[in-house]
Write a protein that holds these residues in place. Structure first.
Motif, PDB file in Angstrom:
ATOM      1  N   VAL A  45       2.260 -18.831   1.505  1.00  0.00           N
ATOM      2  CA  VAL A  45       1.750 -17.472   1.676  1.00  0.00           C
ATOM      3  C   VAL A  45       2.902 -16.493   1.861  1.00  0.00           C
ATOM      4  O   VAL A  45       3.818 -16.723   2.647  1.00  0.00           O
ATOM      5  N   SER A  46       2.842 -15.395   1.139  1.00  0.00           N
ATOM      6  CA  SER A  46       3.812 -14.314   1.318  1.00  0.00           C
ATOM      7  C   SER A  46       3.096 -13.079   1.849  1.00  0.00           C
ATOM      8  O   SER A  46       1.934 -12.821   1.514  1.00  0.00           O
ATOM      9  N   LEU A  47       3.782 -12.307   2.686  1.00  0.00           N
ATOM     10  CA  LEU A  47       3.259 -11.049   3.212  1.00  0.00           C
ATOM     11  C   LEU A  47       4.221  -9.939   2.833  1.00  0.00           C
ATOM     12  O   LEU A  47       5.430 -10.055   3.025  1.00  0.00           O
ATOM     13  N   THR A  48       3.669  -8.856   2.304  1.00  0.00           N
ATOM     14  CA  THR A  48       4.504  -7.743   1.866  1.00  0.00           C
ATOM     15  C   THR A  48       4.017  -6.454   2.509  1.00  0.00           C
ATOM     16  O   THR A  48       2.824  -6.115   2.434  1.00  0.00           O
ATOM     17  N   ASN A  49       4.931  -5.740   3.152  1.00  0.00           N
ATOM     18  CA  ASN A  49       4.626  -4.434   3.728  1.00  0.00           C
ATOM     19  C   ASN A  49       4.601  -3.409   2.605  1.00  0.00           C
ATOM     20  O   ASN A  49       5.638  -3.024   2.057  1.00  0.00           O
ATOM     21  N   LYS A  50       3.387  -2.952   2.243  1.00  0.00           N
ATOM     22  CA  LYS A  50       3.223  -2.032   1.111  1.00  0.00           C
ATOM     23  C   LYS A  50       3.242  -0.566   1.529  1.00  0.00           C
ATOM     24  O   LYS A  50       3.048   0.318   0.700  1.00  0.00           O
ATOM     25  N   SER A  51       3.480  -0.300   2.809  1.00  0.00           N
ATOM     26  CA  SER A  51       3.412   1.081   3.288  1.00  0.00           C
ATOM     27  C   SER A  51       4.784   1.757   3.306  1.00  0.00           C
ATOM     28  O   SER A  51       4.904   2.875   3.769  1.00  0.00           O
ATOM     29  N   GLU A 111       0.123  -6.813   1.808  1.00  0.00           N
ATOM     30  CA  GLU A 111      -0.354  -7.560   0.640  1.00  0.00           C
ATOM     31  C   GLU A 111      -0.075  -9.050   0.859  1.00  0.00           C
ATOM     32  O   GLU A 111       1.071  -9.442   1.085  1.00  0.00           O
ATOM     33  N   MET A 112      -1.127  -9.846   0.812  1.00  0.00           N
ATOM     34  CA  MET A 112      -0.976 -11.295   0.930  1.00  0.00           C
ATOM     35  C   MET A 112      -0.955 -11.904  -0.456  1.00  0.00           C
ATOM     36  O   MET A 112      -1.812 -11.607  -1.297  1.00  0.00           O
ATOM     37  N   GLY A 113       0.044 -12.745  -0.703  1.00  0.00           N
ATOM     38  CA  GLY A 113       0.142 -13.410  -1.996  1.00  0.00           C
ATOM     39  C   GLY A 113       0.267 -14.910  -1.829  1.00  0.00           C
ATOM     40  O   GLY A 113       1.026 -15.387  -0.986  1.00  0.00           O
ATOM     41  N   ASN A 114      -0.498 -15.657  -2.628  1.00  0.00           N
ATOM     42  CA  ASN A 114      -0.384 -17.115  -2.651  1.00  0.00           C
ATOM     43  C   ASN A 114      -0.897 -17.620  -3.986  1.00  0.00           C
ATOM     44  O   ASN A 114      -0.989 -16.855  -4.956  1.00  0.00           O
ATOM     45  N   ASN A 115      -1.226 -18.890  -4.043  1.00  0.00           N
ATOM     46  CA  ASN A 115      -1.675 -19.470  -5.312  1.00  0.00           C
ATOM     47  C   ASN A 115      -2.984 -18.873  -5.803  1.00  0.00           C
ATOM     48  O   ASN A 115      -3.333 -19.036  -6.980  1.00  0.00           O
ATOM     49  N   TRP A 116      -3.720 -18.229  -4.904  1.00  0.00           N
ATOM     50  CA  TRP A 116      -4.992 -17.633  -5.292  1.00  0.00           C
ATOM     51  C   TRP A 116      -4.816 -16.260  -5.934  1.00  0.00           C
ATOM     52  O   TRP A 116      -5.727 -15.736  -6.558  1.00  0.00           O
ATOM     53  N   GLY A 117      -3.682 -15.637  -5.720  1.00  0.00           N
ATOM     54  CA  GLY A 117      -3.448 -14.290  -6.222  1.00  0.00           C
ATOM     55  C   GLY A 117      -2.890 -13.380  -5.141  1.00  0.00           C
ATOM     56  O   GLY A 117      -2.351 -13.857  -4.133  1.00  0.00           O
TER      57      GLY A 117
END
Length: 463
Positions: free
Chosen positions: A106-112, A176-182
Motif C-alpha cells: 500500500v502506498s499513501l500520497t499526500n495530494k493536497s 490517495e491510497m494505491g495498491n494492487n486494486w488501483g
C-alpha cells in the motif's frame, strides 16, 4: 554502630580486592541478565493490557472441518456472522471486524500539496466503524463515533501524519491510497495516537470496511471465513450463551456449497488477553508471542539468580581462614555473636547494593542494543513503575539476608581458642562455583536465543 560496620566493610573489601571484584562483578552481571529477562517477561505478559474492556473482549475463532481432512482453526469468521449475532444476542455490547491488507504493498500520497509526498505504509487495516468503541485506541483529532462511517474516511496515526504532512494539520486533507486494486482518494477524518508497543495489532492506517463495496469484495458473503472479529460482551459470564449463538446462527446461514462439500465450521471465543501468548494459528493478522518460551526464560532467570547467590556464599565461605582469625581476635576483645553476624550481613548488603546499581546501569544500557543483536525489541518500562523500585528494595534486603546469612552464621560461630591456636582449616571451592555460574549462564543465554530465533523471524513479517 552503622558507621563502624561501614568502615569495617570498606576495609575488608579494600584488603580483598579480588574477592570484592569477583563478588560484585559476578552478582552485577547475573542481576543484569535477570533484569533484562524480567523486563522481557513483563513486556510479553502485558500485551493488550491497555484495553479498557480487556476482561470482556474476545476474538472469534473458527475451526473448519471437512470429511477426510484434518480440522483447521482460523482466527477469522464469516464476514456477516458477527453482525447478525450482535443484532440477535443482547449479551453483546459491541463488536469490531477487521482485515489487514498491507501485504498488497500500500502506498499513501499526500495530494493536497504542489509536490505530493508519498510513503509506503504497513499495518494497514480495514475495520468496522465500531472499531474505537470496542478497542482502546485513542484519537487525538476527530470523533470516534463518526471517523469511520463513510467509505472515503481514513484514520492515520500521528507518525504517519508527520510523514505525509509534516507539522501541518492533516484533518480533512486528501490522501490517495494505491495498491494492487488501483488508486483511491480518501479524506483524513481522524488522527490517532501511535499504538503502544504492547499491542498485538498495531494499526497505522484505518479505512472503513464499507470500502470493500467499491472494489466489489462481498462483505455479506457466507462462503468465505476471512475477517477477524473482536466481540465485547456485557459480562464474561455470558460467553457460553454467545458462543452457542455463533454456532447456531452459522448453521442457519451455512451455504449449500459447504454442505455439499462436507465443510463445516465450529466457532469459539478466545479471550483477548490470551491472543498474544496463546495463539498458534497458521494465519495470524499480527505478531504473536510464545508462552512456553516466556516460562523457559523465566526459569533461566531464576536459576541464574540462585546460582549467583550460591556463588557469593561459596566465595564468602572460602574466605573463612582469613576471616576466622579476625573473628577470633574480635571475640577475644569482647565482640558478641550478634554483632559479628550484623557485621557480615552489612557487608552482604553493601555488596548487593553495589551489584544492583551496576546491574541497573548495565541493563538500561543494554536494552536499547538487544534489538540490534537478537531481533528482540525490549522497552525499558519497569523503571517508571513505583512497584518496581519497591521490589528492588525488597529484593536487596532479601538477597542480602539469604546470601549473607550462611557465611555470617558460620564465621560468627568460630571458637577463638581453636582459631588463634592454629588448629583451623577449610576447603575453598569458590573458583569452581564461579566457573559453574559463568558456564551455566552462557549456556542458558545461548539456548534461549537459539530457541527463540524462529519466533523472531516469523514476527518480523508483522513489524
Amino acid at each position: 554502630m552503622l558507621k563502624n560496620y561501614l568502615i569495617l566493610a570498606f576495609r575488608h573489601l579494600k584488603r580483598k580486592k579480588g574477592f570484592a571484584f569477583i563478588n560484585i562483578a559476578g552478582m552485577g552481571v547475573s542481576l543484569t541478565v535477570v533484569l533484562v529477562i524480567l523486563q522481557y517477561v513483563v513486556q510479553e505478559t502485558s500485551y493488550d493490557s491497555f484495553h479498557e474492556k480487556l476482561d470482556r473482549t474476545y476474538r472469534v475463532v473458527g475451526t473448519m472441518t471437512q470429511a477426510s481432512k484434518e480440522a483447521a482453526a482460523n482466527p477469522g469468521s464469516h464476514a456477516p456472522l458477527s453482525v447478525v449475532v450482535a443484532a440477535q444476542v443482547p449479551e453483546i455490547e459491541t463488536y469490531a471486524r477487521f482485515d489487514r491488507i498491507d501485504y498488497t504493498n500500500v502506498s499513501l500520497t499526500n495530494k493536497s500539496e504542489a509536490t505530493p509526498r508519498q510513503v509506503f505504509q504497513g499495518n494497514f487495516y480495514i475495520v468496522d466503524s465500531t472499531f474505537f468503541e470496542a478497542l482502546s485506541f485513542d484519537l487525538v483529532s476527530g470523533d470516534e463515533r463518526s471517523a469511520l462511517t463513510k467509505p472515503e474516511n481514513m484514520v492515520i496515526t500521528e507518525s504517519v501524519a508527520k510523514k505525509l504532512f509534516g507539522s501541518q494539520d492533516p484533518m480533512g486533507r486528501e490522501i490517495e491510497m494505491g495498491n494492487n486494486w488501483g488508486k483511491y482518494p480518501f479524506l483524513v477524518s481522524g488522527v490517532m495516537k501511535d499504538p503502544p508497543f504492547n499491542s498485538q495489532i498495531s494499526p497505522q492506517v484505518l479505512i472503513p470496511l464499507t470500502f470493500y463495496d467499491k472494489i466489489n469484495v462481498r462483505i455479506n458473503d457466507w462462503e468465505n471465513s476471512y475477517l477477524g472479529s473482536y466481540v465485547v460482551l456485557n459480562s464474561p459470564q455470558s460467553i457460553d450463551r454467545v458462543t452457542s449463538a455463533y454456532n447456531s446462527i452459522y448453521q442457519e446461514h451455512r451455504p449449500e456449497s459447504q454442505k455439499n462439500q462436507g465443510v463445516n465450521y465450529k466457532y469459539s471465543l478466545q479471550p483477548m488477553a490470551d491472543v498474544y501468548l496463546h495463539s498458534s494459528f497458521e494465519f495470524e493478522s499480527a505478531k504473536t508471542g510464545n508462552y512456553t518460551y516466556v516460562v523457559f526464560i523465566s526459569i533461566v532467570g531464576a536459576l541464574v539468580l540462585i546460582i549467583s547467590w550460591v556463588n557469593y556464599v561459596n566465595l564468602a565461605t572460602a574466605q573463612s581462614v582469613d576471616r576466622a582469625r579476625e573473628v577470633g581476635i574480635r571475640k577475644v576483645f569482647g565482640s558478641l555473636k550478634r554483632q559479628l553476624i550484623s557485621q557480615f550481613l552489612f557487608e552482604s548488603m553493601l555488596i548487593n547494593a553495589v551489584s544492583i546499581v551496576l546491574a541497573l546501569t548495565l541493563a538500561l544500557s543494554l536494552l536499547g542494543r538487544i534489538g540490534n543483536w537478537t531481533g528482540i525489541e525490549i522497552h525499558s518500562t519497569l523503571i517508571a513503575e513505583p512497584v518496581f523500585w519497591a521490589c528492588v528494595v525488597l529484593f536487596w534486603l532479601t538477597a542480602s539476608f539469604f546470601a549473607g546469612f550462611y557465611p555470617a552464621f558460620i564465621l560468627s560461630g568460630y571458637r577463638p581458642a581453636r582459631v588463634l591456636g592454629g588448629r583451623f582449616s577449610t576447603d575453598s571451592r569458590g573458583g569452581f562455583s564461579a566457573q559453574v555460574t559463568g558456564d551455566f549462564s552462557i549456556c542458558c543465554i545461548r539456548s534461549a536465543y537459539s530457541g527463540h530465533y524462529h519466533s523472531i523471524q516469523a514476527n518480523r513479517l508483522y513489524a
